[in-house]
Scaffold this motif. Structure first.
Motif, mmCIF file in Angstrom:
data_model
loop_
_atom_site.group_PDB
_atom_site.id
_atom_site.type_symbol
_atom_site.label_atom_id
_atom_site.label_comp_id
_atom_site.label_asym_id
_atom_site.label_seq_id
_atom_site.Cartn_x
_atom_site.Cartn_y
_atom_site.Cartn_z
ATOM 1 N N GLU A 273 -5.461 0.556 0.080
ATOM 2 C CA GLU A 273 -6.358 1.619 0.823
ATOM 3 C C GLU A 273 -7.494 2.046 -0.355
ATOM 4 O O GLU A 273 -7.107 2.564 -1.419
ATOM 5 C CB GLU A 273 -5.923 2.513 1.595
ATOM 6 N N ILE A 274 -8.593 1.999 -0.115
ATOM 7 C CA ILE A 274 -9.870 2.290 -0.676
ATOM 8 C C ILE A 274 -9.912 3.715 -1.274
ATOM 9 O O ILE A 274 -10.422 4.310 -2.448
ATOM 10 C CB ILE A 274 -11.072 2.087 -0.530
ATOM 11 N N SER B 113 -10.326 -5.677 3.775
ATOM 12 C CA SER B 113 -8.977 -5.953 4.201
ATOM 13 C C SER B 113 -8.962 -6.948 5.226
ATOM 14 O O SER B 113 -9.884 -7.334 5.636
ATOM 15 C CB SER B 113 -8.165 -4.806 4.536
ATOM 16 N N SER C 223 -11.513 -2.242 1.124
ATOM 17 C CA SER C 223 -10.184 -2.035 0.455
ATOM 18 C C SER C 223 -10.080 -2.530 -0.954
ATOM 19 O O SER C 223 -11.153 -3.247 -1.365
ATOM 20 C CB SER C 223 -9.157 -2.448 1.266
ATOM 21 N N ASN D 65 0.769 -1.235 0.095
ATOM 22 C CA ASN D 65 -0.225 0.071 0.092
ATOM 23 C C ASN D 65 0.852 1.321 0.001
ATOM 24 O O ASN D 65 0.666 2.032 -0.582
ATOM 25 C CB ASN D 65 -0.952 -0.115 1.114
ATOM 26 N N TYR E 269 -3.330 -5.630 0.062
ATOM 27 C CA TYR E 269 -4.541 -4.539 0.091
ATOM 28 C C TYR E 269 -3.975 -3.343 -0.086
ATOM 29 O O TYR E 269 -2.886 -2.963 0.186
ATOM 30 C CB TYR E 269 -5.231 -4.726 1.359
#
Length: 497
Positions: free
Chosen positions: A127-128, A109, A115, A63, A125
């Motif tokens: 982050e969204i 996640s 996510s 990420n 994952y």
């Protein structure tokens, strides 16, 4: 971006983990996995690459890496080194490759948050709040190559450096991250003892203790950690084939356990880019096989208190990269073999469960070797780890909070009320409270206390038996107050009624 004559020099800007990267002025990013960065850097010139960094974890590192790449659109090539056993175990390099090859889908996640989940067999994952179109643009704008060796990685970087300069694929994109500072309750910073039957149970208790009272301080690598100093963990009944909860909430899977145990039990040759393995330090680093030494020591002197193995080399002060596991001590008491390990610096969330399982396997190996070479058939005693800096990094705080919410209460419900301090029998005689202290199991009387003041009695008992469990001391306080009330009201008293 700057121009020097005919040469264009780019400047890589890292918003996340900036002090852990090596910077150049080219257009190729290099991910070395678990191989040390310098193993690649020494074969290259700064003009050959944009940045070189390591990637240890798919759930913690990718990420941040993606965020940095979005901020540096001049990077048009990516070389991912996926070469060592550690890379295969962690899966981070493979997961990053899968991101560029397969993309992401919306999911939850490992902390239960919405996510982007990387389409990979390895959990990873993003982050969204990072725009999906930006992720797609990044994936299709960078040429990605996997390298299986340092030589192959270096050759790929040099090949890319010979190409014509390409314009950046877009403008720098920054997606701010929200951070939450945990609430810390007052408590002791030094010296903590936590016991559990299994590694899994003990781990949850450890995470709860650190998250509750651990000191928040900056790390030496960017970011923060929450830390307690000198944490002793005692695991009493880990099964021979190891206990994995279902569903598994541990940060290690059974499929990777055999490979990890090999890194502790087995010697390994020197490999470029790999500083050491624990097995190498134990088997050959100092010119002696220390595991063989302690087996022979205990076979010849079963009561020896000098069955010691060390992994710390005095040269580590100068060279850096010193091992976290420093000292191992084995002891046989009452036909029971215990192992105590000292770790100077211990990532309790991501690393400790694997550390404990590897050390338990070493303990069993030594027990079995003693049985083969002597008439001693020892029982497996406890595994004890002393983590001098027991910490949780800030990028796993949310995972730690979720673990506590989902597992800690359930573990507390299954309390074993056995206290090695013993039992306390309470009665009223001649108008005062009488407390008889007996040993666990045999019931031998080892102490008596008399009085009418419940608080004074609790303090006397705790002073005489300072190792008493806190919940046992609280129970005694309640029962003694009930007994004191019965004396005042001239009523009969029966313990636990």
């Amino acid at each position: 971006m700057t121009h020097t004559g005919q040469t264009t020099q780019f400047r890589y800007t890292a918003q996340h983990k900036p002090n852990q990267l090596i910077y150049g002025n080219g257009q190729t990013a290099v991910i070395t996995g678990w191989t040390v960065k310098q193993a690649i850097t020494k074969h290259l010139q700064p003009s050959d690459y944009a940045v070189i960094g390591q990637l240890y974890s798919p759930t913690r590192g990718i990420n941040l890496l993606i965020r940095n790449l979005l901020l540096n659109p001049h990077v048009r090539y990516l070389v991912i080194l996926n070469a060592t056993k550690e890379d295969k175990n962690a899966g981070a390099s493979q997961c990053l490759l899968d991101f560029f090859h397969n993309g992401v889908e919306e999911s939850l996640s490992d902390t239960g948050r919405k996510s982007w989940k990387i389409l990979s067999a390895i959990p990873g994952y993003i982050e969204i709040d990072i725009d999906i179109n930006s992720l797609g643009k990044l994936r299709h704008s960078i040429e990605v190559q996997e390298a299986k060796s340092i030589t192959q990685a270096v050759n790929l970087v040099k090949k890319y450096s010979q190409r014509e300069i390409i314009e950046p694929w877009g403008f720098p994109l920054e997606f701010p991250m929200s951070t939450v500072e945990p609430t810390v309750l007052p408590g002791s910073r030094y010296g903590h003892r936590i016991e559990g039957k299994t590694i899994a149970e003990t781990w949850v208790k450890i995470i709860h203790r650190i998250k509750t009272t651990g000191t928040i301080r900056p790390t030496g690598y960017d970011g923060k950690w929450q830390e307690l100093i000198d944490m002793i963990a005692v695991i009493t009944d880990e099964p021979a084939d190891f206990y994995f909860p279902e569903p598994n909430y541990l940060p290690i899977h059974r499929s990777f356990l055999e490979q990890y145990i090999s890194q502790i039990l087995d010697d390994s040759p020197n490999r470029e880019g790999v500083k050491y393995t624990y097995g190498q330090r134990l088997r050959s680093w100092f010119g002696r096989d220390q595991i063989e030494q302690v087996v022979n020591k205990l076979v010849g002197e079963i009561d020896a208190a000098s069955a010691v193995m060390t992994l710390w080399d005095v040269k580590d002060h100068d060279q850096g990269g010193s091992p976290c596991l420093n000292h191992i001590w084995l002891r046989i008491v009452d036909n029971e073999l215990s192992l105590t390990a000292t770790l100077r610096s211990n990532d309790m969330f991501a690393a400790w469960p694997a550390n404990a399982m590897g050390l338990r396997a070493l303990q069993k190996h030594i027990r079995d070797e003693i049985a083969k070479r002597s008439e001693y058939d020892l029982k497996m005693g406890p595994l004890i780890t002393l983590s001098q800096s027991a910490h949780i990094y800030d990028d796993t705080w949310s995972n730690a909070e979720q673990l506590i919410q989902e597992q800690y209460v359930a573990i507390c419900r299954n309390i074993d009320y056995y206290d090695p301090t013993g039992n306390f029998l309470i009665e009223i005689a001649d108008g005062q409270i009488v407390v008889t202290h007996t040993t666990p199991g045999s019931g031998e009387i080892v102490g008596c206390y008399y009085g009418k003041n419940a608080l004074k009695l609790v303090r006397e008992i705790c002073a005489a038996s300072p190792a008493i469990r806190p919940d046992h001391a609280a129970y005694l306080g309640l029962e003694l107050q009930k007994a004191a009330d019965c004396i005042k009201l001239d009523k009969s008293y029966i313990q636990d009624k």
